[in-house]
Design an enzyme around this catalytic site. Structure first.
Site, PDB file in Angstrom:
ATOM      1  N   LYS A  99      23.667 -43.032 -10.619  1.00 23.91           N
ATOM      2  CA  LYS A  99      23.949 -44.287  -9.918  1.00 23.91           C
ATOM      3  C   LYS A  99      25.210 -44.903 -10.523  1.00 23.91           C
ATOM      4  CE  LYS A  99      20.686 -47.721  -8.095  1.00 23.91           C
ATOM      5  NZ  LYS A  99      19.535 -48.538  -8.463  1.00 23.91           N
TER       6      LYS A  99
HETATM    7  O1  G3P Z   1      17.490 -51.144  -7.568  1.00 24.30           O
HETATM    8  C1  G3P Z   1      18.328 -52.066  -6.953  1.00 24.30           C
HETATM    9  C2  G3P Z   1      17.652 -53.152  -6.155  1.00 24.30           C
HETATM   10  O2  G3P Z   1      16.593 -52.655  -5.423  1.00 24.30           O
HETATM   11  C3  G3P Z   1      17.382 -54.406  -6.910  1.00 24.30           C
HETATM   12  O3  G3P Z   1      16.538 -55.302  -6.229  1.00 24.30           O
HETATM   13  O4  G3P Z   1      15.116 -57.331  -6.159  1.00 24.30           O
HETATM   14  O5  G3P Z   1      16.667 -56.979  -8.104  1.00 24.30           O
HETATM   15  O6  G3P Z   1      17.566 -57.567  -5.870  1.00 24.30           O
HETATM   16  P1  G3P Z   1      16.470 -56.881  -6.617  1.00 24.30           P
END
Ligand code: G3P
Length: 222
Positions: A83
């Site tokens: 990533k």
């Molecule tokens: O892995 C990346 C993403 O899914 C993060 O989500 O909830 O931290 O915005 P969030």
């Protein structure tokens, strides 16, 4: 549509994997920090549990170090997707790793223009963050619609749209309606997808009526 789970919690991943519904895993530095565990050990463990792509994020921001980190992460298991963040150095790293046959997930995508660049850099996945856009008053799903439409216009773009930052079941449903390839879903949201009060109510009624028949399907078989 493929389902990835968005967590670095190995026990949670093993449990969800048993459902047969998991196609992969995404982690990020915040999710790794939450576990308090060693990153490399954790990635190796996850890759043994889940057959599909497991995203492991680089921590550097300059191309040379990102590339070295990416190569190290990719060597941990054949199903690692490296990533990288959506920066120029990240895209340069994506191109170099992709040219070597390594899966790359370009993360922190917030615009259609960024998604075009990720596809041009040969990313296996682009991760648009719908929840974080919604949080600041933008329409996260409109971004997914734009990216799906753009990628459809160019069949040579092989990049899969991996909807990230999912907060609730309707994000999954809307992403599926738009034809997104993958949703990466937090464990709690993944578990909530199965829930419907009418399912519980209906099952209760069926079980009550079945009891009245006094029958057993397995009889003495068990
Ligand atoms: O892995 C990346 C993403 O899914 C993060 O989500 O909830 O931290 O915005 P969030």
């Amino acid at each position: 549509m493929k389902f990835f789970v968005d967590t670095a919690d190995v026990a949670e991943i093993a449990d969800l994997n048993d459902s047969g519904l998991l196609d992969g895993v995404t982690t990020n530095p915040s999710l790794v920090a939450k576990t308090g565990r060693d990153f490399v050990t954790t990635v190796k463990e996850i890759c043994k549990i889940v057959k599909g792509p497991v995203s492991a994020e680089v921590a550097a921001t300059d191309h040379a170090t990102m590339l070295a980190e990416g190569r190290k992460l990719a060597a941990l298991a054949t199903n690692v997707a490296v990533k990288v963040p959506l920066t120029l150095d990240g895209l340069k790293t994506c191109k170099a790793l992709s040219d070597d046959g390594i899966m790359v997930n370009v993360t922190l995508c917030f615009s259609p223009a960024q998604a075009i660049l990720a596809a041009k850099a040969g990313a296996a996945f682009v991760s648009p963050f719908v929840g974080r856009l919604d949080d600041v008053g933008h329409d996260g799903m409109a971004l997914i619609a734009d990216i799906v439409r753009i990628y459809t216009n160019y069949p040579d773009f092989q990049t899969e749209v991996l909807v990230a930052s999912i907060r609730h079941p309707m994000h999954v449903v809307e992403a599926a309606k738009l034809g997104a390839d993958v949703c990466t879903v937090p464990p709690a949201v993944l578990r909530s997808l199965v829930k419907h009060p009418l399912t519980d109510k209906g099952l209760d009624a069926f079980l009550t009526d079945w009891k009245k028949t006094g029958q057993s399907i397995l009889g003495n078989d068990k």
